[in-house]
Scaffold this motif. Structure first.
Motif, short mmCIF file in Angstrom:
data_model
loop_
_atom_site.label_atom_id
_atom_site.label_comp_id
_atom_site.label_asym_id
_atom_site.label_seq_id
_atom_site.Cartn_x
_atom_site.Cartn_y
_atom_site.Cartn_z
N ALA A 179 -20.97 20.09 -9.05
CA ALA A 179 -20.94 18.63 -8.90
C ALA A 179 -21.41 18.30 -7.49
O ALA A 179 -20.78 18.72 -6.51
CB ALA A 179 -19.55 18.10 -9.15
N VAL B 140 -24.01 18.21 -11.93
CA VAL B 140 -23.45 16.90 -12.28
C VAL B 140 -23.66 15.93 -11.12
O VAL B 140 -23.33 16.26 -9.97
CB VAL B 140 -21.95 17.00 -12.61
N GLN C 288 -16.57 13.01 -10.55
CA GLN C 288 -17.50 14.04 -11.02
C GLN C 288 -16.88 15.43 -10.92
O GLN C 288 -17.22 16.32 -11.70
CB GLN C 288 -18.82 13.97 -10.24
N ALA D 111 -16.52 18.10 -13.91
CA ALA D 111 -17.04 19.46 -13.71
C ALA D 111 -15.98 20.50 -14.01
O ALA D 111 -16.25 21.53 -14.64
CB ALA D 111 -17.55 19.61 -12.27
#
Length: 273
Positions: free
Chosen positions: A94, A63, A76, A80
């Protein structure tokens, strides 16, 4: 960016097993496990989140966050964590893009830039590619999925053009896919002349011919996104389909730019392989 919290349930047996198999600690708290990849000067930091069951050869989902003007990105990690809880036999990683810090002790080497589309460079993309390749090797991943939001969406596409076999599928959200057109849009929208300055960034649209025809490529954008309007994603999808790419577009009804943690994103990412 928006922040939400979701729990991640991981059994002790799975945590111990993954740590033994992969030689790196598994996440033992909701914050995930901090990790780094790359050599000095090209270091990339991130956090790992496990699904409840992880085998010796899990799926790897990577990610990438957006440009995060004015703050350190952590949203993020929330996505995740939520995605790992929804998937089976998966490690969600991430990553922090070059030059970014997360305010939690993580940081990646490189130049963050001014958050005006000036850091989507070939070298930054290659640094991220190196990190993903190393992560897939260290985690013994059976396949890799790449997910990017906003500036991270642009970076993901440039990475996939640089290394066409990097991932088997990708989910691209809120994408400034046509860099020149997007920067002109932002200059007008924000009345910000910095978006008119010359940059070394690469436009994802200009590299569309380098993408693998085998890649399962999905774009999603908020119906009311004022930052990266749907027409930018449509332009990319139309160009990709004209070249025979496996690319499709979905609209998130009524949504704006911050859709990474939306139900539509989780649903789209849940079954990607």
């Amino acid at each position: 960016m928006q922040w939400t919290r979701a729990g991640l349930v991981v059994t002790i047996a799975v945590l111990v097993g993954v740590a033994m198999v992969h030689g790196i600690p598994s996440p033992v708290a909701a914050e995930g496990h901090p990790t780094t990849f790359g050599a000095p000067g090209r270091r990339v930091s991130g956090r790992l989140f496990n699904s409840a069951r992880v085998t010796a050869h899990p799926h790897l989902v990577v990610v990438l966050h957006g440009d995060a003007p004015g703050h350190d990105p952590v949203y993020q990690y929330d996505f995740a964590r939520s995605l790992a809880a929804e998937r089976d036999d998966t490690i969600v990683l991430a990553l922090l893009r070059p030059g970014y810090r997360d305010g939690l002790g993580g940081w990646s080497d490189g130049d963050r830039g001014l958050a005006v589309g000036d850091n989507y460079t070939e070298d930054a993309a290659r640094q991220m590619v190196e990190a993903v390749v190393e992560a897939a090797s260290r985690l013994h991943a059976r396949d890799t999925v790449l997910i990017g939001h906003s500036g991270g969406a642009a970076m993901a596409l440039i990475m996939l053009a640089d290394r066409p076999n990097l991932a088997s599928s990708a989910l691209i959200a809120s994408c400034p896919c046509d860099l020149g057109a997007w920067r002109r849009h932002m200059a007008v929208r924000d009345f910000n002349p910095l978006f008119l300055l010359p940059v070394r960034s690469v436009s994802p649209l200009s590299r569309i011919g380098q993408l693998s025809p085998k890649l399962d490529l999905r774009l999603i954008v908020g119906e009311r996104d004022p930052v990266a309007p749907p027409w930018l994603s449509r332009r990319f999808v139309q160009a990709g389909q004209a070249r025979g790419l496996r690319v499709r577009l979905a609209l998130a009804p009524g949504a704006g730019h911050e859709i990474l943690e939306s139900p539509e994103m989780l649903a789209a990412a849940k079954d990607l392989h």
